[in-house]
Design an enzyme around this catalytic site. Structure first.
Site, PDB file in Angstrom:
ATOM      1  CB  THR A   1      36.956  37.694  38.610  1.00 14.62           C
ATOM      2  OG1 THR A   1      38.073  38.522  38.991  1.00 14.62           O
ATOM      3  CG2 THR A   1      35.831  38.620  38.180  1.00 14.62           C
TER       4      THR A   1
ATOM      5  NE  ARG B   1      38.868  40.841  37.451  1.00 19.53           N
ATOM      6  CZ  ARG B   1      39.573  41.673  38.215  1.00 19.53           C
ATOM      7  NH1 ARG B   1      40.219  42.685  37.668  1.00 19.53           N
ATOM      8  NH2 ARG B   1      39.632  41.506  39.508  1.00 19.53           N
TER       9      ARG B   1
ATOM     10  CE  LYS C   1      38.392  40.273  46.325  1.00 24.12           C
ATOM     11  NZ  LYS C   1      38.691  39.854  44.954  1.00 24.12           N
TER      12      LYS C   1
ATOM     13  CD  GLU D   1      41.997  36.752  43.344  1.00 27.10           C
ATOM     14  OE1 GLU D   1      42.285  36.997  44.532  1.00 27.10           O
ATOM     15  OE2 GLU D   1      41.114  37.369  42.716  1.00 27.10           O
TER      16      GLU D   1
HETATM   17  C1  3PG Z   1      40.398  42.111  42.616  1.00 25.03           C
HETATM   18  O1  3PG Z   1      40.124  41.502  41.605  1.00 25.03           O
HETATM   19  O2  3PG Z   1      40.371  41.568  43.718  1.00 25.03           O
HETATM   20  C2  3PG Z   1      40.695  43.547  42.507  1.00 25.03           C
HETATM   21  O3  3PG Z   1      40.438  44.022  41.245  1.00 25.03           O
HETATM   22  C3  3PG Z   1      42.110  43.865  42.848  1.00 25.03           C
HETATM   23  O4  3PG Z   1      42.109  45.173  43.199  1.00 25.03           O
HETATM   24  P1  3PG Z   1      43.294  46.163  42.813  1.00 25.03           P
HETATM   25  O5  3PG Z   1      43.491  46.044  41.346  1.00 25.03           O
HETATM   26  O6  3PG Z   1      42.787  47.506  43.254  1.00 25.03           O
HETATM   27  O7  3PG Z   1      44.501  45.736  43.602  1.00 25.03           O
END
Ligand code: 3PG
Length: 207
Positions: free
Chosen positions: A62, A39, A122, A35
């Site tokens: 995101t 960002r 999710k 994924e």
């Molecule tokens: C996401 O974008 O799904 C989260 O920021 C991932 O979470 P993590 O960095 O705590 O693994």
């Protein structure tokens, strides 16, 4: 809905020139999906380049609005992940035939997503929202829903989530530390991926 592999790396990438090597490191470490979060300014180009790596399926993360969903799909995203549920994003995904995986935490949010026809969601932010116990509790009332817990999860906790039949994959950035990516330390990333895959295989092999 696409069939997820158990580990979904969440990538935050600052330089698209690192994308192809990153994709190859993931595949070498036994990972077949990623994924790419929207960002950073480099995200869409990175998505394009990682999508060209053999054996790797890429999605966007995101994704907050319809324009981002369209752009990500144009760049080759085969699934669209969001931190929450945006109707406009779901609509774009439905029209373009791409899987949407919106974030939920509460039973009400699961019911909204369910009413839109979605079955894979999710669970975000997972560790801050009750963790494995919360997913287990939701699964008892929504047996048809599949979850991708993400947020605050590491290799050890990933295995615990994956013992739940409702958990199809666990997402996280721990395999792709931003600092390692900036330093172009692809050997470290490959090694973290391999450790994650082995942790999951150990859970799956347990009686
Ligand atoms: C996401 O974008 O799904 C989260 O920021 C991932 O979470 P993590 O960095 O705590 O693994």
């Amino acid at each position: 809905m696409i069939a997820f592999e158990p580990i979904l790396p969440v990538v935050v990438i600052d330089d698209a020139d690192a994308a192809e090597s990153l994709g190859r490191a993931l595949v070498a470490g036994g990972i077949r999906q990623a994924e790419i979060t929207l960002r950073t300014p480099a995200a869409l180009e990175a998505l394009r380049r990682m999508g060209a790596v053999p054996g790797l399926r890429v999605g966007a993360g995101t994704v907050l609005d319809a324009d981002q969903a369209e752009a990500a799909i144009d760049a080759g995203a085969s699934f669209i992940v969001s931190p929450g549920l945006a109707d406009a994003v779901i609509a774009v995904c439905a029209r373009r035939g791409v899987s949407a995986v919106p974030g939920v935490v509460t039973a009400t949010e699961v019911m909204r997503a369910r009413a839109l026809g979605l079955r894979t969601l999710k669970f975000f932010p997972a560790e801050a929202s009750g963790g494995r116990a919360a997913v287990a509790a939701l699964s008892t009332v929504f047996p048809e829903i599949r979850f991708v817990p993400t947020g605050g999860i590491d290799a050890a906790r990933a295995g615990e989530y994956l013992t739940l039949p409702s958990v199809v994959a666990v997402g996280g950035s721990w395999m792709v530390p931003r600092a390692a990516l900036s330093a172009r330390d692809f050997a470290a990333i490959e090694s973290l991926c391999r450790q994650a895959v082995q942790a999951v295989e150990a859970v799956e092999a347990a009686p």
